[in-house]
Design a protein around this motif. Structure first.
Motif: not given
Length: 156
Positions: A55-56, A60, A63, A65-66, A68, A83, A91, A128
């Motif tokens: 899991s991300d 997180r 900030e 995410t999976t 990204d 994903t 995530g 990001r």
């Protein structure tokens, strides 16, 4: 029918070697799991079969995410993992190393994922805005889903 046909073709292609192929896939997934469990959240503390799901949650906090992480993998030359599945893991990072992956390949993937986890902490903007090595950058996926362009047109 097509799914069943492909499964049958796979089984017939491996013949008696299918047991070894299965064991190798399970070994690779557990090897990747051990290599990454210090860097990514493991929602279930059980031995995995042919895939490992992280899991991300840790990323997180920065900030990230999976998605990204998956996009950043492209910069390192890897096809991103799944994903959007399983739905019960927020995530989800579903990694499925196949039986054909060597230890060298698994080690390389583990090192890249560790590097990405460190980047999430030290330079989250890099993730990001990924991918950076492709002809087309990050797409606006929401707009693409809501207003798809279904034909080619020149933008000149």
């Amino acid at each position: 029918f097509g799914v069943l046909l492909r499964a049958l073709a796979y089984i017939l292609a491996y013949g008696p070697g299918i047991r070894q192929a299965t064991e190798d896939a399970v070994l690779n997934a557990n090897y990747v799991r051990k290599g990454l469990e210090e860097y990514f959240e493991l929602p279930y503390n059980l031995p995995c079969m042919h895939e490992v799901v992280f899991s991300d949650i840790r990323q997180r906090k920065h900030e990230i995410t999976t998605l990204d992480i998956a996009k950043r993998l492209i910069d390192y030359g890897f096809h991103p993992y799944t994903t959007a599945f399983p739905l019960i893991v927020p995530g989800a990072l579903m990694i499925e190393p196949t039986e054909s992956e060597s230890k060298v390949d698994c080690d390389h993937f583990i090192e890249v994922m560790r590097a990405i986890a460190r980047e999430a902490e030290t330079n989250p903007e890099l993730l990001r805005t990924a991918p950076h090595s492709t002809r087309v950058g990050r797409l606006d996926e929401v707009t693409a889903a809501r207003k798809p362009i279904l034909r080619w047109k020149s933008f000149r």
